[in-house]
Every structure is written in C-alpha cells, then in structure tokens.
Design a protein around this motif. Structure first.
Motif, PDB file in Angstrom:
ATOM      1  N   ALA A  58      25.721  96.049  69.386  1.00  0.00           N
ATOM      2  CA  ALA A  58      26.886  96.087  70.285  1.00  0.00           C
ATOM      3  C   ALA A  58      26.542  95.435  71.625  1.00  0.00           C
ATOM      4  O   ALA A  58      27.373  94.740  72.213  1.00  0.00           O
ATOM      5  CB  ALA A  58      27.347  97.527  70.499  1.00  0.00           C
ATOM      6  N   GLY A  59      25.324  95.622  72.086  1.00  0.00           N
ATOM      7  CA  GLY A  59      24.878  94.972  73.316  1.00  0.00           C
ATOM      8  C   GLY A  59      24.765  93.471  73.157  1.00  0.00           C
ATOM      9  O   GLY A  59      25.121  92.706  74.061  1.00  0.00           O
ATOM     10  N   VAL A  60      24.286  93.032  71.998  1.00  0.00           N
ATOM     11  CA  VAL A  60      24.183  91.595  71.725  1.00  0.00           C
ATOM     12  C   VAL A  60      25.581  90.983  71.665  1.00  0.00           C
ATOM     13  O   VAL A  60      25.831  89.918  72.230  1.00  0.00           O
ATOM     14  CB  VAL A  60      23.398  91.322  70.424  1.00  0.00           C
ATOM     15  CG1 VAL A  60      23.433  89.845  70.063  1.00  0.00           C
ATOM     16  CG2 VAL A  60      21.956  91.809  70.558  1.00  0.00           C
ATOM     17  N   MET A  89      13.072  90.824  73.004  1.00  0.00           N
ATOM     18  CA  MET A  89      12.761  90.933  71.582  1.00  0.00           C
ATOM     19  C   MET A  89      14.039  90.892  70.736  1.00  0.00           C
ATOM     20  O   MET A  89      14.134  90.139  69.771  1.00  0.00           O
ATOM     21  CB  MET A  89      12.002  92.225  71.298  1.00  0.00           C
ATOM     22  CG  MET A  89      11.621  92.396  69.833  1.00  0.00           C
ATOM     23  SD  MET A  89      10.903  94.005  69.468  1.00  0.00           S
ATOM     24  CE  MET A  89      12.327  95.050  69.638  1.00  0.00           C
ATOM     25  N   THR A  90      15.031  91.678  71.116  1.00  0.00           N
ATOM     26  CA  THR A  90      16.273  91.740  70.344  1.00  0.00           C
ATOM     27  C   THR A  90      16.985  90.398  70.338  1.00  0.00           C
ATOM     28  O   THR A  90      17.432  89.926  69.287  1.00  0.00           O
ATOM     29  CB  THR A  90      17.204  92.830  70.903  1.00  0.00           C
ATOM     30  OG1 THR A  90      16.519  94.084  70.854  1.00  0.00           O
ATOM     31  CG2 THR A  90      18.494  92.908  70.106  1.00  0.00           C
ATOM     32  N   ALA A  95      18.276  85.289  67.266  1.00  0.00           N
ATOM     33  CA  ALA A  95      18.385  83.838  67.492  1.00  0.00           C
ATOM     34  C   ALA A  95      19.461  83.531  68.532  1.00  0.00           C
ATOM     35  O   ALA A  95      20.242  82.601  68.382  1.00  0.00           O
ATOM     36  CB  ALA A  95      18.637  83.097  66.178  1.00  0.00           C
ATOM     37  N   PHE A  96      19.494  84.343  69.588  1.00  0.00           N
ATOM     38  CA  PHE A  96      20.422  84.113  70.688  1.00  0.00           C
ATOM     39  C   PHE A  96      20.070  82.786  71.345  1.00  0.00           C
ATOM     40  O   PHE A  96      18.933  82.331  71.280  1.00  0.00           O
ATOM     41  CB  PHE A  96      20.316  85.256  71.713  1.00  0.00           C
ATOM     42  CG  PHE A  96      21.543  85.449  72.541  1.00  0.00           C
ATOM     43  CD1 PHE A  96      22.590  86.232  72.084  1.00  0.00           C
ATOM     44  CD2 PHE A  96      21.662  84.862  73.792  1.00  0.00           C
ATOM     45  CE1 PHE A  96      23.729  86.425  72.849  1.00  0.00           C
ATOM     46  CE2 PHE A  96      22.793  85.045  74.562  1.00  0.00           C
ATOM     47  CZ  PHE A  96      23.833  85.832  74.093  1.00  0.00           C
ATOM     48  N   LEU A 100      19.643  79.806  77.324  1.00  0.00           N
ATOM     49  CA  LEU A 100      20.170  80.710  78.344  1.00  0.00           C
ATOM     50  C   LEU A 100      19.154  81.747  78.806  1.00  0.00           C
ATOM     51  O   LEU A 100      19.363  82.416  79.809  1.00  0.00           O
ATOM     52  CB  LEU A 100      21.401  81.450  77.816  1.00  0.00           C
ATOM     53  CG  LEU A 100      22.580  80.588  77.403  1.00  0.00           C
ATOM     54  CD1 LEU A 100      23.707  81.463  76.895  1.00  0.00           C
ATOM     55  CD2 LEU A 100      23.044  79.713  78.552  1.00  0.00           C
ATOM     56  N   LEU A 101      18.060  81.882  78.066  1.00  0.00           N
ATOM     57  CA  LEU A 101      17.078  82.921  78.370  1.00  0.00           C
ATOM     58  C   LEU A 101      16.066  82.419  79.390  1.00  0.00           C
ATOM     59  O   LEU A 101      15.543  81.318  79.278  1.00  0.00           O
ATOM     60  CB  LEU A 101      16.359  83.363  77.100  1.00  0.00           C
ATOM     61  CG  LEU A 101      17.245  83.861  75.954  1.00  0.00           C
ATOM     62  CD1 LEU A 101      16.384  84.307  74.780  1.00  0.00           C
ATOM     63  CD2 LEU A 101      18.174  84.967  76.408  1.00  0.00           C
ATOM     64  N   ALA A 102      15.805  83.258  80.378  1.00  0.00           N
ATOM     65  CA  ALA A 102      14.835  82.934  81.426  1.00  0.00           C
ATOM     66  C   ALA A 102      13.859  84.097  81.567  1.00  0.00           C
ATOM     67  O   ALA A 102      14.217  85.254  81.305  1.00  0.00           O
ATOM     68  CB  ALA A 102      15.550  82.680  82.746  1.00  0.00           C
ATOM     69  N   THR A 103      12.653  83.795  81.994  1.00  0.00           N
ATOM     70  CA  THR A 103      11.658  84.852  82.185  1.00  0.00           C
ATOM     71  C   THR A 103      11.572  85.312  83.628  1.00  0.00           C
ATOM     72  O   THR A 103      11.128  86.412  83.904  1.00  0.00           O
ATOM     73  CB  THR A 103      10.266  84.394  81.724  1.00  0.00           C
ATOM     74  OG1 THR A 103       9.906  83.216  82.449  1.00  0.00           O
ATOM     75  CG2 THR A 103      10.235  84.119  80.237  1.00  0.00           C
ATOM     76  N   ASP A 104      12.025  84.480  84.561  1.00  0.00           N
ATOM     77  CA  ASP A 104      11.843  84.757  85.984  1.00  0.00           C
ATOM     78  C   ASP A 104      13.178  84.695  86.726  1.00  0.00           C
ATOM     79  O   ASP A 104      13.891  83.683  86.636  1.00  0.00           O
ATOM     80  CB  ASP A 104      10.863  83.729  86.557  1.00  0.00           C
ATOM     81  CG  ASP A 104      10.607  83.934  88.018  1.00  0.00           C
ATOM     82  OD1 ASP A 104      11.205  83.193  88.823  1.00  0.00           O
ATOM     83  OD2 ASP A 104       9.809  84.821  88.355  1.00  0.00           O
TER      84      ASP A 104
END
Length: 114
Positions: A58-60, A89-90, A95-96, A100-104
C-alpha cells in the motif's frame, strides 16, 4: 492525525515531505491525502523516506500514485531512501523507478533546484 507519519518543510522552491514509521494499508490513504494537499502547488517535491521502518505494498502504491501525479503535471520529484533501510529495500525489490531514488537529501535537493 497524520502528524505521526508525515511532516512538511520547504527547501527553496522544493516541498520537502518527511515520512517516518510504518507506511502500510492502515495509514497510506491518510498520508496520501496529506501529501497531495500539500504538494499541489509545489514546483518540485522531495520525499524523505530514511526514517521509514516498514513499507508494504500500500505504501509502494501510494508513492507510485504521487510520482505519477507529479509526472503528469511536469513536476520533478526525488525519493530519498538512504544507503540502506526498509524503504530502499522494498522499492528496489519492487523495481521502482531507480532514476527517482536518491541516497542523500542534500544532493537530491540540489538536483531538483537545477
């Protein structure tokens, strides 16, 4: 009611959304309504997921909806997931969109301000 899981701040022209705790079926709709209401007029959105301890489907779906809505309106977005953690991890397992994903947080904010 959603203060337990979501808070907001500004960083230049970017709306910064801080999510924390467990994001699941029990609270995803409430969080989604709060985020959409606050980001409607934003030039860019940065969602900090580093304090999320659990993220279910649901969060995804919530994140996918927010990203789709902002994409449709031509608004840039980044999700800060850190180097490790439940959200990272999720989202990787699902495979989002990796672009768009950043670490910082600071680096992601600088990218959005360009």
């Amino acid at each position: 009611m959603t203060d337990e899981w979501v808070s907001f701040s500004r960083r230049g022209v970017t709306e910064l959304v801080h999510l924390k705790g467990e994001i699941d079926l029990a609270n995803a709709n409430d969080i989604g309504r709060a985020v959409v209401a606050r980001t409607t007029e934003a030039s860019a959105v940065l969602i900090d997921l580093t304090a999320v301890s659990f993220l279910d489907s649901a969060g995804v779906r919530l994140l996918d909806f927010i990203v789709g809505d902002l994409d449709d309106r031509g608004k840039p977005i980044r999700l800060v997931v850190g180097e490790r953690g439940a959200a990272r991890m999720t989202l990787q397992l699902c495979a989002f969109r990796a672009d768009l994903l950043a670490t910082d947080l600071d680096r992601a904010a600088a990218e959005l301000e360009r």
